[in-house]
Design a protein around this motif. Sequence first.
Motif, PDB file in Angstrom:
ATOM      1  N   ASN A 105      66.774 -30.163 -21.469  1.00 44.49           N
ATOM      2  CA  ASN A 105      66.061 -29.997 -20.192  1.00 44.49           C
ATOM      3  C   ASN A 105      66.061 -31.329 -19.438  1.00 44.49           C
ATOM      4  O   ASN A 105      67.109 -31.842 -19.089  1.00 44.49           O
ATOM      5  CB  ASN A 105      64.656 -29.452 -20.431  1.00 44.49           C
ATOM      6  CG  ASN A 105      64.672 -28.070 -21.065  1.00 44.49           C
ATOM      7  OD1 ASN A 105      65.526 -27.245 -20.731  1.00 44.49           O
ATOM      8  ND2 ASN A 105      63.764 -27.828 -21.986  1.00 44.49           N
ATOM      9  N   THR A 106      64.897 -31.894 -19.223  1.00 42.81           N
ATOM     10  CA  THR A 106      64.835 -33.163 -18.485  1.00 42.81           C
ATOM     11  C   THR A 106      64.679 -34.366 -19.413  1.00 42.81           C
ATOM     12  O   THR A 106      64.567 -35.502 -18.931  1.00 42.81           O
ATOM     13  CB  THR A 106      63.650 -33.136 -17.501  1.00 42.81           C
ATOM     14  OG1 THR A 106      62.434 -32.908 -18.236  1.00 42.81           O
ATOM     15  CG2 THR A 106      63.838 -32.034 -16.460  1.00 42.81           C
ATOM     16  N   LYS A 217      73.859 -30.638 -20.604  1.00 41.44           N
ATOM     17  CA  LYS A 217      72.660 -30.163 -21.287  1.00 41.44           C
ATOM     18  C   LYS A 217      73.055 -29.271 -22.457  1.00 41.44           C
ATOM     19  O   LYS A 217      73.763 -28.286 -22.281  1.00 41.44           O
ATOM     20  CB  LYS A 217      71.764 -29.384 -20.315  1.00 41.44           C
ATOM     21  CG  LYS A 217      71.106 -30.266 -19.254  1.00 41.44           C
ATOM     22  CD  LYS A 217      70.199 -29.464 -18.360  1.00 41.44           C
ATOM     23  CE  LYS A 217      69.543 -30.352 -17.306  1.00 41.44           C
ATOM     24  NZ  LYS A 217      68.664 -29.574 -16.404  1.00 41.44           N
TER      25      LYS A 217
END
Length: 317
Positions: A105-106, A217
């Motif tokens: 994700n981040t 990702k």
Amino acid sequence: MGICGLSSGGKCEELWEQDGAEEGAKQGYGFSITSMTSTRHEGTGGAVHHPHSCTISKWISRRLSLLDEGIYVCYVGTTSRKIINKVVLKVGAFVTPVMKYEKRNTDSFLICSVLSYPHPLITWKTDNASISESNMEEIESLGPFYVDSMINITGSNLSYECAIENSLLKQTWTGGWTVKDDLHKMQSENFSLSCELTNSIFLLDQDFKVTWSKVEKETSSILAYFLSSSRNTTIYGPRVSWNKERINQTDFSLTLKDLILPDSGEYLCNISSSKYTFLTIQALHVVESSSVHTERANMANAEESKALSEHPASTGN
């Protein structure tokens, strides 16, 4: 191999048996065994003798597993004498560790993974300062001897080091991670991603592998790799190139030709041997030519406005 001996001129009788081997261990890889040796020679007083020795040597013929660890008892006897000795057998496992950089994700993570017995000692440092255990997450997966040690490096531009030690086998491994400054390039340009082997612990006669990949990702795509043992280079993609002369000078910088917008992203250089791994990450931002001109014009206007506000023109009466 176990060796148990008794000085005697008579017939030897021997017996090896295991005493209290550990239970619950699993088959592993790359096991090492400590030498097992127990000898005894006797002579008569007042003279030097070279007695006939009855020596029994036995190989453990099957592949070692952790179940073989324990105490072994050796019994050797004749009609006039006997000897009983106990020998400790220790079995260890240490498969070459791996250092990985992952995006979830981040968040961004560094993970050191190893299959080791006994349990390894794993330590982390950032810019040569130790990282407390509270900032690490250790997970045992695929059984009790496969360990993942993970730290969150989201937004960090520091360097990191992971060291793993197997105390029984006296083996150590080190992984390092560094980040380079972001690069901004225009479409259709060519550009070089930097990766050099500058660390002296990588000896020239030590086999190693270099892999370039683009990090996405949850996944990554390999762009190129190099094997020092064969001096072979492999390229994936028509716009990727390597300078062989630079490679001979341990410079593994990769060139991307005719950049396009989807080339934007993070690129990872992985240099690995049996004892060391070094990761270098660099982010590339590809923009349209018109966007660059607009951005430069805006920056110029902003700088001019700032200069005018700081030094307003004087007016005369």
